[in-house]
Design a protein around this motif. Structure first.
Motif, PDB file in Angstrom:
ATOM      1  N   GLN B  79      10.397   4.650  43.659  1.00  0.00           N
ATOM      2  CA  GLN B  79      11.184   4.592  42.364  1.00  0.00           C
ATOM      3  C   GLN B  79      10.620   5.185  41.157  1.00  0.00           C
ATOM      4  OE1 GLN B  79      12.600   0.586  42.321  1.00  0.00           O
ATOM      5  NE2 GLN B  79      12.713   0.562  44.257  1.00  0.00           N
ATOM      6  N   LEU B  80      11.204   5.525  40.011  1.00  0.00           N
ATOM      7  CA  LEU B  80      10.725   5.863  39.005  1.00  0.00           C
ATOM      8  C   LEU B  80       9.806   4.915  38.441  1.00  0.00           C
ATOM      9  CD1 LEU B  80      13.992   7.547  37.328  1.00  0.00           C
ATOM     10  CD2 LEU B  80      12.058   8.522  38.344  1.00  0.00           C
ATOM     11  N   SER B  81      10.190   3.694  38.708  1.00  0.00           N
ATOM     12  CA  SER B  81       9.308   2.438  38.035  1.00  0.00           C
ATOM     13  C   SER B  81       7.853   2.578  38.708  1.00  0.00           C
ATOM     14  CB  SER B  81       9.993   1.231  38.217  1.00  0.00           C
ATOM     15  OG  SER B  81      10.386   0.936  39.465  1.00  0.00           O
ATOM     16  N   TYR B  82       7.786   3.152  39.735  1.00  0.00           N
ATOM     17  CA  TYR B  82       6.529   3.086  40.277  1.00  0.00           C
ATOM     18  C   TYR B  82       5.418   4.017  39.738  1.00  0.00           C
ATOM     19  CZ  TYR B  82       8.761   1.007  44.837  1.00  0.00           C
ATOM     20  OH  TYR B  82       9.184   0.464  45.739  1.00  0.00           O
ATOM     21  N   SER B  83       5.849   4.913  38.667  1.00  0.00           N
ATOM     22  CA  SER B  83       4.857   5.562  37.982  1.00  0.00           C
ATOM     23  C   SER B  83       3.756   4.869  37.307  1.00  0.00           C
ATOM     24  CB  SER B  83       5.594   6.554  37.077  1.00  0.00           C
ATOM     25  OG  SER B  83       6.611   7.423  37.640  1.00  0.00           O
ATOM     26  N   GLY B  84       2.585   5.181  37.257  1.00  0.00           N
ATOM     27  CA  GLY B  84       1.597   4.563  36.445  1.00  0.00           C
ATOM     28  C   GLY B  84       0.296   4.879  37.088  1.00  0.00           C
ATOM     29  N   THR B  85      -0.825   4.159  36.556  1.00  0.00           N
ATOM     30  CA  THR B  85      -2.100   4.622  37.402  1.00  0.00           C
ATOM     31  C   THR B  85      -2.430   3.257  38.221  1.00  0.00           C
ATOM     32  OG1 THR B  85      -2.661   5.520  35.581  1.00  0.00           O
ATOM     33  CG2 THR B  85      -4.597   4.771  36.922  1.00  0.00           C
ATOM     34  N   TYR B  86      -2.872   3.260  39.400  1.00  0.00           N
ATOM     35  CA  TYR B  86      -2.927   2.589  40.425  1.00  0.00           C
ATOM     36  C   TYR B  86      -4.481   2.327  40.587  1.00  0.00           C
ATOM     37  CZ  TYR B  86       1.857   2.333  41.699  1.00  0.00           C
ATOM     38  OH  TYR B  86       3.207   2.163  41.772  1.00  0.00           O
ATOM     39  N   PHE B  87      -4.837   1.133  40.267  1.00  0.00           N
ATOM     40  CA  PHE B  87      -6.428   0.732  40.237  1.00  0.00           C
ATOM     41  C   PHE B  87      -6.743  -0.028  41.446  1.00  0.00           C
ATOM     42  CE2 PHE B  87      -8.090   2.604  36.580  1.00  0.00           C
ATOM     43  CZ  PHE B  87      -6.926   2.663  35.600  1.00  0.00           C
ATOM     44  N   CYS B  88      -7.831   0.250  42.427  1.00  0.00           N
ATOM     45  CA  CYS B  88      -8.163  -0.970  43.378  1.00  0.00           C
ATOM     46  C   CYS B  88      -9.470  -1.589  42.667  1.00  0.00           C
ATOM     47  CB  CYS B  88      -8.523  -0.195  44.609  1.00  0.00           C
ATOM     48  SG  CYS B  88     -10.117   0.739  44.820  1.00  0.00           S
ATOM     49  N   GLY B  89      -9.426  -2.883  43.047  1.00  0.00           N
ATOM     50  CA  GLY B  89     -10.634  -3.444  42.547  1.00  0.00           C
ATOM     51  C   GLY B  89     -11.125  -4.142  43.587  1.00  0.00           C
ATOM     52  N   THR B  90     -12.437  -4.390  43.756  1.00  0.00           N
ATOM     53  CA  THR B  90     -13.186  -4.957  44.885  1.00  0.00           C
ATOM     54  C   THR B  90     -14.034  -5.961  44.790  1.00  0.00           C
ATOM     55  OG1 THR B  90     -14.629  -2.860  45.069  1.00  0.00           O
ATOM     56  CG2 THR B  90     -12.763  -2.750  46.375  1.00  0.00           C
ATOM     57  N   ARG B  91     -14.385  -6.639  45.829  1.00  0.00           N
ATOM     58  CA  ARG B  91     -15.563  -7.755  45.644  1.00  0.00           C
ATOM     59  C   ARG B  91     -16.315  -7.614  46.676  1.00  0.00           C
ATOM     60  NH1 ARG B  91     -11.593 -11.959  43.764  1.00  0.00           N
ATOM     61  NH2 ARG B  91     -11.993 -12.468  41.584  1.00  0.00           N
ATOM     62  N   ASP B  92     -17.581  -7.306  46.612  1.00  0.00           N
ATOM     63  CA  ASP B  92     -18.474  -7.301  47.559  1.00  0.00           C
ATOM     64  C   ASP B  92     -19.497  -8.427  47.460  1.00  0.00           C
ATOM     65  OD1 ASP B  92     -19.927  -4.364  46.155  1.00  0.00           O
ATOM     66  OD2 ASP B  92     -20.564  -6.571  45.879  1.00  0.00           O
ATOM     67  N   GLY B  93     -20.685  -8.375  48.191  1.00  0.00           N
ATOM     68  CA  GLY B  93     -21.555  -9.385  48.399  1.00  0.00           C
ATOM     69  C   GLY B  93     -22.470  -9.460  47.034  1.00  0.00           C
ATOM     70  N   ASN B  94     -22.532  -8.573  46.237  1.00  0.00           N
ATOM     71  CA  ASN B  94     -23.091  -8.487  45.142  1.00  0.00           C
ATOM     72  C   ASN B  94     -22.264  -8.706  43.580  1.00  0.00           C
ATOM     73  OD1 ASN B  94     -25.605  -7.968  46.402  1.00  0.00           O
ATOM     74  ND2 ASN B  94     -25.211  -5.869  46.472  1.00  0.00           N
ATOM     75  N   SER B  95     -21.182  -8.489  43.785  1.00  0.00           N
ATOM     76  CA  SER B  95     -20.488  -8.388  42.524  1.00  0.00           C
ATOM     77  C   SER B  95     -19.954  -9.796  42.301  1.00  0.00           C
ATOM     78  CB  SER B  95     -19.152  -7.461  42.641  1.00  0.00           C
ATOM     79  OG  SER B  95     -18.324  -8.137  43.866  1.00  0.00           O
ATOM     80  N   GLY B  96     -20.024 -10.854  42.956  1.00  0.00           N
ATOM     81  CA  GLY B  96     -19.640 -12.422  42.775  1.00  0.00           C
ATOM     82  C   GLY B  96     -18.011 -12.408  42.745  1.00  0.00           C
ATOM     83  N   TYR B  97     -17.488 -12.881  41.552  1.00  0.00           N
ATOM     84  CA  TYR B  97     -16.229 -12.864  41.317  1.00  0.00           C
ATOM     85  C   TYR B  97     -15.706 -11.824  40.330  1.00  0.00           C
ATOM     86  CZ  TYR B  97     -17.229 -17.584  43.064  1.00  0.00           C
ATOM     87  OH  TYR B  97     -17.653 -18.716  43.798  1.00  0.00           O
ATOM     88  N   ALA B  98     -16.472 -11.090  40.018  1.00  0.00           N
ATOM     89  CA  ALA B  98     -15.895  -9.816  39.175  1.00  0.00           C
ATOM     90  C   ALA B  98     -15.279  -8.918  40.212  1.00  0.00           C
ATOM     91  CB  ALA B  98     -16.965  -9.278  38.371  1.00  0.00           C
ATOM     92  N   LEU B  99     -14.528  -8.162  39.607  1.00  0.00           N
ATOM     93  CA  LEU B  99     -13.851  -7.019  40.366  1.00  0.00           C
ATOM     94  C   LEU B  99     -14.580  -5.892  39.800  1.00  0.00           C
ATOM     95  CD1 LEU B  99     -10.157  -7.895  40.062  1.00  0.00           C
ATOM     96  CD2 LEU B  99     -11.475  -8.005  42.187  1.00  0.00           C
TER      97      LEU B  99
END
Lengths: 119, 111
Positions: B79-99
């Motif tokens: 839909q038109l409303s889907y326009s935008g920038t999509y980000f993935c944020g990940t957590r791994d063993g070293n990133s703690g709770y930060a994304l």
């Protein structure tokens, strides 16, 4: 629906000045974060805060930065001596953290951001 | 270490489908998807956890391949409303709770 709020929406300052960015996390949330996004770039983690102390910080979060929870509702980011490269959108986020063992699964809710412009 | 997103940009006509990918070189605990419209805060879409648990919007689907450390976001009947920038944020063993966020995928849906 509860939301994270931030003030001001836009802050303009002179290089070398101190700024304080304010955030009110969602009321029952216990974990707080600051991120920044330089124009056109990705969102970068700065610091997380839990139980009145810093939990993690990135390399960006050097001695010019500090965070504080001065009362039961506000969470602040202070930049002591601003530089031109500090110009960015600063986002506050919060998460529930009901179970510390599962904080890594919590959703982080972002505020609308403060656009900081350093001249 | 930041995840890698692909493609960098997508242009769709309304009603078309899109897939946005996010991959990491590290073992991941979770993948978080956000959509950001210009000048606004990132809005949470979906979280995928190691072990298969998911939380998120009903109309958006995603997958997480733990072995390949990859996640894909599926946008169907856009839909038109889907326009935008999509980000993935990940957590791994070293990133703690930060994304750790990827550079984003810009999606434009046209009429």
């Amino acid at each position: 629906e509860p939301e994270v709020t931030q003030t001001p929406s836009h802050q303009v300052t002179q290089m070398g000045q101190e700024v304080i960015l304010r955030c009110v996390p969602i009321s029952n949330h216990l974990y707080f974060y600051w991120y920044r996004q330089i124009l056109g770039q990705k969102v970068e983690f700065l610091v997380s805060f839990y139980n009145n102390e810093i939990s993690e910080k990135s390399e960006i979060f050097d001695d010019q930065f500090s965070v504080e929870r001065p009362d039961g509702s506000n969470f602040t980011l202070k930049i002591r001596s601003t530089k031109l490269e500090d110009s960015a959108m600063y986002f506050c986020a919060s998460s529930e953290a009901l179970h510390l063992a599962r904080v890594h699964t919590d959703t982080q809710y972002f505020g609308p951001g403060t656009r900081l412009t350093v001249l | 270490q930041q995840p890698v997103q692909s493609p960098q940009a997508v242009i769709l006509r309304e009603g078309e489908d899109a897939v946005i990918n996010c991959s990491s070189s590290k073992a991941l605990y979770s993948v978080h998807w956000y959509r950001q419209k210009h000048g606004e805060a990132p809005v949470f879409l979906m979280i995928l956890l190691k072990g298969g648990e998911q939380k998120g919007h009903e109309k958006i689907s995603a997958s997480f391949n733990e072995k390949k450390q990859q996640s894909s976001l599926y946008l169907t009947a856009s839909q038109l409303s889907y326009s935008g920038t999509y980000f993935c944020g990940t957590r791994d063993g070293n990133s703690g709770y930060a994304l750790n966020f990827g550079k984003g995928t810009s999606l434009l849906v046209t009429p």
